[in-house]
Design a protein around this motif. Sequence first.
Motif, short mmCIF file in Angstrom:
data_model
loop_
_atom_site.label_atom_id
_atom_site.label_comp_id
_atom_site.label_asym_id
_atom_site.label_seq_id
_atom_site.Cartn_x
_atom_site.Cartn_y
_atom_site.Cartn_z
N ASP A 187 58.27 56.63 38.05
CA ASP A 187 58.68 55.31 38.50
C ASP A 187 58.06 54.23 37.62
N GLU B 5 56.84 41.70 44.43
CA GLU B 5 57.12 43.09 44.80
C GLU B 5 56.06 43.63 45.75
N ARG C 156 56.90 42.38 49.14
CA ARG C 156 58.08 43.03 49.73
C ARG C 156 57.82 44.48 50.14
N LYS C 157 56.92 45.17 49.41
CA LYS C 157 56.73 46.60 49.64
C LYS C 157 55.65 46.92 50.67
N VAL D 140 50.19 50.26 47.31
CA VAL D 140 51.37 49.44 46.95
C VAL D 140 51.17 48.84 45.56
N SER E 5 51.89 51.37 42.95
CA SER E 5 53.30 51.74 42.82
C SER E 5 54.09 50.77 41.94
N VAL E 6 53.59 49.54 41.75
CA VAL E 6 54.34 48.56 40.96
C VAL E 6 53.60 48.12 39.70
#
Length: 321
Positions: free
Chosen positions: A8, A142, A145-146, A276, A279-280
Motif C-alpha cells: 500500500d 487522511e 479520515r482513517k 493509522v 498506514s499513510v
Amino acid sequence: MDQLLALDNEANLATRDRFIHDLSAHKQSGLAWVKSHIREINEWVDNDGVALLRGLNIVSTNQFSSILEAIFGEPLSQYVYRSSPRTALRNNVYTTTEYHADQVILQHNENAYSNCWPMRMGFFCVVPAKTGGNTPLADSREVYRKLPHALRDKFENLGVMYVRNYGDIDLPWQEVFQTQSKEEVEAYCWKNDIIFEWKSDNHLQTKQIRPAVATHPQTKEKVWFNQAHLFHCSSIDNQMPESMRESIGLDRLPRNAYFGDGTEISAEDIATINEVYESVTFAYQWQRNDIMLLDNMLYTHGREAYTGTRKVLVGMAKAAY
C-alpha cells in the motif's frame, strides 16, 4: 498485514511522484532560479501540500535561508517554546531534531501542541545519511479520515492536555523558552494560555489544552493536528526503564498527554493513532541539496533511524494561530 502495508505504501509513493520537481537541468544558482519562479513554487505547495525541489545548485546555509525567505515572502521564524534539542544557525535556520541516530521520530505537525505554529516549513539536505535518515510524510487529512470515528470524535470533543516538566530529564526551561528570566517565561505563558507552576526554584511544570483537530484556513478541510501520541507517556517506554518511571512518578514525567478534561488517554488509543499514521506514511530518499517544502497543517513529518553522518536543516515561517 505488514506485506499488505508495504504494498500500500509503495502504491501511495508511486502516486506522489508529482511532488518531485527535478530542476537539475537549470545551471543557474538555486537562489536565482527560485527568485524567478516564486509564484510557481508556491502554487505547487498550495495545490499539493508538498514540493520536493531536486537538483538546485545550493552552496551554503545562508543561500538556503535566502531561498526560503524568497519563497515564503518574509523572514524565517525563531523557534521558541521548543520540544526537542536543536542547534540554531544563522538567520533562524536550525538543525533538525538532534536525537540519537538509532531513534525514530514519529510523525507530527510542527508545534501542533502550541497555540502558534508555522504554516510553511522548508527542509534542506546538506548530507544524506549512509542508510535511512529520510523524512517520512503523512497527509493529516487522511489521518483524520482513517481514524476510528468514536476515537476521533472523543478527541475532537475533548481536545488534548499537554503536560511538561522541564529540566530534570527533558529540556531545561531556559532552552525551551529561550530566556534565563522566569518573569519572561511567565509572561509567555500568560500570553499563550499556558498554565504554569514552579514546583521548586528551578523545576517548572506547564499544562496547555489545545484542540486535537483543526480546519485548514485555505482548503477548509479538517486535519488531525495534535501531538498526543508524541507526548503520551507510552511513547517513552523504550527510552526510560519502568523502574525509573515508577520512581519519578506519573506527575513528574518529562511530558505526558491527557484528554482535555484531564482524563487519561490509554496506550491502546495511542497505538491505534500510530497504526493509522503508519498506514499513510511515505518517504523519499534524501539526495544532497534537496529542498522539501511543506504545508505544516496538511502534512506531518518525522525521521527514520539512520547510520553514518546526516545533516538536514529546517526553516519555518508564516505563523498561524
